[in-house]
Design an enzyme around this catalytic site. Structure first.
Site, PDB file in Angstrom:
ATOM      1  N   ARG A  21       0.772  -1.001  -0.067  1.00  0.00           N
ATOM      2  CA  ARG A  21       0.031  -0.089  -0.037  1.00  0.00           C
ATOM      3  C   ARG A  21       0.882   1.046   0.119  1.00  0.00           C
ATOM      4  O   ARG A  21       1.802   1.351   0.798  1.00  0.00           O
ATOM      5  CB  ARG A  21      -0.787   0.061   1.192  1.00  0.00           C
ATOM      6  CG  ARG A  21      -1.811  -1.056   1.244  1.00  0.00           C
ATOM      7  CD  ARG A  21      -2.685  -1.354   2.321  1.00  0.00           C
ATOM      8  NE  ARG A  21      -3.571  -2.431   2.167  1.00  0.00           N
ATOM      9  CZ  ARG A  21      -4.819  -2.657   2.887  1.00  0.00           C
ATOM     10  NH1 ARG A  21      -5.222  -1.743   3.245  1.00  0.00           N
ATOM     11  NH2 ARG A  21      -5.337  -4.046   2.640  1.00  0.00           N
ATOM     12  N   ASN A  54     -14.386   8.646   3.289  1.00  0.00           N
ATOM     13  CA  ASN A  54     -15.400   8.275   4.059  1.00  0.00           C
ATOM     14  C   ASN A  54     -16.143   9.338   4.889  1.00  0.00           C
ATOM     15  O   ASN A  54     -17.173   9.190   5.587  1.00  0.00           O
ATOM     16  CB  ASN A  54     -14.800   7.356   5.298  1.00  0.00           C
ATOM     17  CG  ASN A  54     -14.826   5.853   4.827  1.00  0.00           C
ATOM     18  OD1 ASN A  54     -15.032   5.511   3.419  1.00  0.00           O
ATOM     19  ND2 ASN A  54     -13.847   5.008   5.411  1.00  0.00           N
ATOM     20  N   SER A 137     -20.762 -14.122  15.353  1.00  0.00           N
ATOM     21  CA  SER A 137     -20.509 -13.010  14.463  1.00  0.00           C
ATOM     22  C   SER A 137     -20.673 -13.328  13.276  1.00  0.00           C
ATOM     23  O   SER A 137     -20.434 -14.476  12.708  1.00  0.00           O
ATOM     24  CB  SER A 137     -18.854 -13.129  14.633  1.00  0.00           C
ATOM     25  OG  SER A 137     -18.103 -11.992  14.089  1.00  0.00           O
ATOM     26  N   HIS A 142     -16.342  -6.690  10.537  1.00  0.00           N
ATOM     27  CA  HIS A 142     -14.941  -5.645  10.523  1.00  0.00           C
ATOM     28  C   HIS A 142     -14.028  -6.292  11.101  1.00  0.00           C
ATOM     29  O   HIS A 142     -14.247  -6.999  12.380  1.00  0.00           O
ATOM     30  CB  HIS A 142     -15.407  -4.430  10.944  1.00  0.00           C
ATOM     31  CG  HIS A 142     -14.321  -3.307  10.664  1.00  0.00           C
ATOM     32  ND1 HIS A 142     -13.335  -2.824  11.754  1.00  0.00           N
ATOM     33  CD2 HIS A 142     -13.974  -2.690   9.310  1.00  0.00           C
ATOM     34  CE1 HIS A 142     -12.519  -2.046  10.808  1.00  0.00           C
ATOM     35  NE2 HIS A 142     -12.826  -1.918   9.586  1.00  0.00           N
ATOM     36  N   GLU A 185     -22.990  -6.040  11.235  1.00  0.00           N
ATOM     37  CA  GLU A 185     -22.994  -4.638  10.798  1.00  0.00           C
ATOM     38  C   GLU A 185     -24.399  -4.371  10.177  1.00  0.00           C
ATOM     39  O   GLU A 185     -25.161  -5.137   9.692  1.00  0.00           O
ATOM     40  CB  GLU A 185     -21.828  -4.324   9.853  1.00  0.00           C
ATOM     41  CG  GLU A 185     -20.461  -4.674  10.528  1.00  0.00           C
ATOM     42  CD  GLU A 185     -19.378  -4.438   9.724  1.00  0.00           C
ATOM     43  OE1 GLU A 185     -19.379  -3.529   8.943  1.00  0.00           O
ATOM     44  OE2 GLU A 185     -18.417  -5.497   9.661  1.00  0.00           O
ATOM     45  N   SER A 189     -18.906  -2.324   4.554  1.00  0.00           N
ATOM     46  CA  SER A 189     -18.399  -1.245   3.734  1.00  0.00           C
ATOM     47  C   SER A 189     -17.421  -1.580   2.397  1.00  0.00           C
ATOM     48  O   SER A 189     -17.324  -0.714   1.647  1.00  0.00           O
ATOM     49  CB  SER A 189     -17.262  -0.549   4.508  1.00  0.00           C
ATOM     50  OG  SER A 189     -16.361  -1.341   4.993  1.00  0.00           O
ATOM     51  N   ASP A 214     -23.289  -2.863  14.394  1.00  0.00           N
ATOM     52  CA  ASP A 214     -22.221  -1.590  14.211  1.00  0.00           C
ATOM     53  C   ASP A 214     -22.666  -0.809  12.940  1.00  0.00           C
ATOM     54  O   ASP A 214     -23.054  -1.483  11.732  1.00  0.00           O
ATOM     55  CB  ASP A 214     -20.764  -2.419  13.480  1.00  0.00           C
ATOM     56  CG  ASP A 214     -19.859  -1.472  12.935  1.00  0.00           C
ATOM     57  OD1 ASP A 214     -20.383  -0.620  12.241  1.00  0.00           O
ATOM     58  OD2 ASP A 214     -18.630  -1.781  13.136  1.00  0.00           O
ATOM     59  N   HIS A 217     -20.997   2.963   9.094  1.00  0.00           N
ATOM     60  CA  HIS A 217     -21.068   3.454   7.686  1.00  0.00           C
ATOM     61  C   HIS A 217     -22.666   3.847   7.373  1.00  0.00           C
ATOM     62  O   HIS A 217     -22.820   4.037   6.284  1.00  0.00           O
ATOM     63  CB  HIS A 217     -20.680   2.288   6.696  1.00  0.00           C
ATOM     64  CG  HIS A 217     -19.117   2.074   6.639  1.00  0.00           C
ATOM     65  ND1 HIS A 217     -18.250   2.942   6.061  1.00  0.00           N
ATOM     66  CD2 HIS A 217     -18.455   0.932   7.184  1.00  0.00           C
ATOM     67  CE1 HIS A 217     -17.204   2.326   6.212  1.00  0.00           C
ATOM     68  NE2 HIS A 217     -17.061   1.357   7.167  1.00  0.00           N
ATOM     69  N   LYS A 248     -16.714   9.270  10.061  1.00  0.00           N
ATOM     70  CA  LYS A 248     -17.260   9.254   8.564  1.00  0.00           C
ATOM     71  C   LYS A 248     -18.229  10.228   8.139  1.00  0.00           C
ATOM     72  O   LYS A 248     -17.786  11.517   7.991  1.00  0.00           O
ATOM     73  CB  LYS A 248     -17.785   7.853   8.368  1.00  0.00           C
ATOM     74  CG  LYS A 248     -16.523   6.704   8.688  1.00  0.00           C
ATOM     75  CD  LYS A 248     -17.113   5.362   8.291  1.00  0.00           C
ATOM     76  CE  LYS A 248     -15.725   4.255   8.162  1.00  0.00           C
ATOM     77  NZ  LYS A 248     -14.934   4.477   9.730  1.00  0.00           N
ATOM     78  N   THR A 277      -7.183   5.057  27.788  1.00  0.00           N
ATOM     79  CA  THR A 277      -6.893   5.888  26.524  1.00  0.00           C
ATOM     80  C   THR A 277      -7.118   7.319  26.968  1.00  0.00           C
ATOM     81  O   THR A 277      -8.186   7.473  27.443  1.00  0.00           O
ATOM     82  CB  THR A 277      -7.640   5.232  25.484  1.00  0.00           C
ATOM     83  OG1 THR A 277      -7.345   3.998  25.147  1.00  0.00           O
ATOM     84  CG2 THR A 277      -7.432   6.004  24.064  1.00  0.00           C
TER      85      THR A 277
END
Length: 405
Positions: A21, A54, A137, A142, A185, A189, A214, A217, A248, A277
């Site tokens: 990439r 996005n 799941s 994702h 989701e 995406s 989720d 998007h 997004k 965090t």
């Protein structure tokens, strides 16, 4: 062999496969979405149009959002000073969480530094702290969800993508004492398909399972106030936990969950991804709140964006350019070859001033490489025609199939 040699060997393999990439150096221009400038190797700048952002609605450059961020930087400074446990919370964090709870018609919401972190932290905490937890799941969830489930060390069951019947069978096979968590989701995406949310929720209710959706998007994009596909379908009140992003459609950065007061307090109290965090800077929280509040009452951006998506699909069909047919705002143009995908993206940038990033492995399976276009409300009709004309030229040059994928 040195460590650098070990690193380089794997990088060389990545390059040989066509999956290495390369970041494009872009400078976005405030108020000019979707325009930007590409910084060339010689340091020169050229104007380009961004087609894969996005920031779906251009809210990252909305004048009210920008002004609010600037205002609060002047009031509070640049950073949050640490975690909310250590440095204290801020009125802008509290106000944003209230805005999000209202958006999703939930009792509470909880902020995280990104959508990736909110998925990772919430799912890992639920799976590790709830008794006999089993997380079911969707097969195409994702990476952030997969990592959260893996970190929880809870039992994991994968059900076929968007298949409520398979989910029903797998829930029925679990022991009676299992705490069942169904993670999926709304908008996926890469393919742009949308989950059959109502059917999934009904299966969850049948088996007494927690529903975890989720909507990263979808928030800002769907529903009368931008609450996502679940709002559009009138299902928010039947979903246990809604996870979303501020990075997004809302144009800023950050992630969140929304649910009952007890659920959010539970995650706040036990999730290492929240506790350890640094909090979002107050200015970012204030800008995000402004963006959400605007899109709650303004449907103009969504309507214009949906018009441009429909027009681009029509033009691609007319030109015979293959793209995945889906009901969302995401338009994947299938290349199915990593080297050609990279080449086409490079030529679009160099010769046509069109920026789109190739999507390849591991984001998508090998052999399904694509260009992922996300038309926005600020792309003009002329932009769309220019894009399709450029793709038509390259399709002939690269001898790619015109069959619809």
């Amino acid at each position: 062999m040195t460590f650098d040699a070990l690193f380089q060997a794997q990088l060389d393999q990545l390059k040989s496969e066509g999956n290495y990439r390369i970041f494009a150096e872009l400078e976005r221009q405030c108020g000019a979405h979707p325009r930007a400038q590409n910084i060339c190797d010689a340091g020169e700048k050229r104007d380009i149009t961004v087609w894969c952002s996005n920031d779906y609605l251009g809210m990252g450059q909305h004048p009210d959002v920008v002004a609010r961020m600037q205002e609060v930087v002047g009031q509070c400074g640049a950073g949050a000073g640490g975690t909310r446990n250590i440095s204290g919370t801020n009125s802008h964090h509290v106000a944003l969480e209230a805005e999000l709870a209202d958006l999703h018609n939930k009792e509470a919401a909880l902020l995280f530094t990104s959508g990736y972190v909110s998925n990772w932290a919430a799912l890992s905490t639920l799976g590790s702290r709830l008794p006999n937890a089993v997380i079911l799941s969707d097969a195409l969830n994702h990476a952030s969800m997969i990592e959260g489930i893996r970190h929880s060390r809870a039992q994991k069951v994968i059900w076929r993508h968007n298949d409520p019947e398979d989910l029903d069978r797998k829930l029925a096979a679990l022991p009676a004492n299992a705490t069942k968590i169904v993670a999926f989701e709304s908008v996926y995406s890469m393919d742009g398909d949308i989950a059959p949310i109502r059917e999934i929720v009904e299966v969850c209710e049948k088996h007494g399972a927690m529903s975890y959706i989720d909507e990263v998007h979808a928030v800002g994009m769907y529903g009368p106030r931008g609450g996502g596909v679940a709002e559009r379908e009138g299902l928010m009140d039947r979903i246990t936990l809604i996870e979303g992003t501020l990075g997004k459609a809302y144009g800023v950065v950050g992630g969140y969950i929304a649910g009952s007061r007890a659920l959010c307090d539970f995650i706040r109290s036990f999730a290492s991804g929240f506790i350890f965090t640094t909090a979002l800077p107050p200015a970012i929280a204030a800008a995000a709140q402004t963006s959400i509040a605007h899109l709650k009452v303004s449907g103009e951006e969504r309507a214009r964006q949906q018009r441009q998506v429909a027009l681009l699909r029509k033009l691609l069909d007319r030109a015979g350019i293959p793209h995945l047919d889906n009901p969302s705002h995401i338009i994947p143009v299938m290349i199915k070859d990593p080297v050609k995908c990279r080449q086409i993206a490079d030529i679009l940038m160099q010769d046509f001033g069109i920026y789109v990033q190739p999507i390849n492995y591991p984001t998508v399976p090998k052999g399904t490489e694509r260009l992922r276009f996300t038309p926005g409300p600020n792309h003009t009709d002329a932009d769309l025609h220019h894009l399709v004309n450029a793709l038509t030229v390259l399709w002939k040059q690269c001898a790619l199939s015109h069959a619809v994928a």
